[in-house]
Each structure stands twice: as C-alpha cells, then as structure tokens.
Design an enzyme around this catalytic site. Structure first.
Site, PDB file in Angstrom:
ATOM      1  N   CYS A  23       0.810  -1.227   0.000  1.00 43.35           N
ATOM      2  CA  CYS A  23       0.000   0.000   0.000  1.00 43.35           C
ATOM      3  C   CYS A  23       0.840   1.274   0.000  1.00 43.35           C
ATOM      4  CB  CYS A  23      -0.973  -0.003   1.172  1.00 43.35           C
ATOM      5  SG  CYS A  23      -2.254  -1.266   0.999  1.00 43.35           S
ATOM      6  N   HIS A  67     -12.043  10.100  -8.851  1.00 44.71           N
ATOM      7  CA  HIS A  67     -10.983  10.108  -9.863  1.00 44.71           C
ATOM      8  C   HIS A  67      -9.870  11.103  -9.531  1.00 44.71           C
ATOM      9  CE1 HIS A  67     -13.853   7.620 -11.967  1.00 44.71           C
ATOM     10  NE2 HIS A  67     -12.860   7.228 -12.729  1.00 44.71           N
ATOM     11  N   GLU A 114     -12.917   0.319   1.539  1.00 41.60           N
ATOM     12  CA  GLU A 114     -11.923   0.244   0.462  1.00 41.60           C
ATOM     13  C   GLU A 114     -12.162  -1.006  -0.378  1.00 41.60           C
ATOM     14  OE1 GLU A 114      -8.007   2.627   2.009  1.00 41.60           O
ATOM     15  OE2 GLU A 114      -7.920   0.459   1.960  1.00 41.60           O
TER      16      GLU A 114
END
Length: 125
Positions: A23, A67, A114
């Site tokens: 991550c 985005h 997530e």
C-alpha cells in the site's frame, strides 16, 4: 432511536507514506461510503431526515474525491487512510448539510469501504 443510512461511491488513487508494504505504492480503490443519521424525534411528515437531501450532500462530497489522487489533498497529510477519508467526508458533509439548512446535528457516522471486506468508520462523539 431512529437511524437512516444513505450510500455513495467514488473511485480514487492513493498511497500510504508511512506504511511498509504494497500500500505504499500508488494504487486505487472503488470506495463505497455509508452515511448514517440518528435521532429520537421524527418531523411532522414522519421522517428523521430527507433521504434526498442526505444523498445529495454525500454525493457532492464524494464527487470532489472521485478520480483524484487523494495524496494531493493536504487534509490527509500524505497518508489518505480510510480512517482519515471517513473523517473528511463526515466533516464536509456536516458543513454542506448545515449550509443547506439541514439538521447536521443528526449526522452520526461515516463508513468508508476500500474493499467489500475492509472498512473504516468515523462516529460523532
């Protein structure tokens, strides 16, 4: 006690600067967000709060993240964890709802998924 929930989604990229593992590299998620309101009294129409109003403000806040590279938001201090994202969405939704004359004090919690199995939650004290 009455509770209502609305949901929204957004897609965004991020990396965790203080994490050692996969991550720490730039990657993305299709986030699911759940916004909870809670209260003891219903209005004259028998509702705690208008679903349309809640969905509208949540979608607007999530739209600002959609985005995007979340590391570019200074509020996340270089580590846009799900926990920090949940707090940000909560605070921004409270502010926007209050500005629109909604009962922001009824907002109680935000959950940020997530993945379908990994979620962080922020609750009002």
């Amino acid at each position: 006690m009455y509770q209502v929930r609305v949901e929204a989604e957004f897609a965004a990229a991020h990396f965790l600067s203080h994490y050692h593992g996969k991550c720490e590299r730039l990657h993305g998620h299709n986030y699911r967000v759940r916004l909870w309101a809670q209260g003891e009294k219903l209005d004259a129409g028998g509702m705690l709060i208008d679903f349309s109003l809640l969905k509208g403000v949540l979608r607007e806040v999530c739209g600002t993240l959609d985005h995007q590279n979340l590391n570019e938001f200074t509020v996340f201090s270089g580590d846009p964890s799900a926990e920090r994202i949940a707090k940000y969405i909560f605070d921004e939704t409270v502010s926007l709802l209050a500005a629109r004359g909604g009962r922001a004090e009824l907002l109680w919690a935000v959950e940020v998924y997530e993945t379908p199995t990994s979620m962080a939650r922020y609750e009002r004290d």
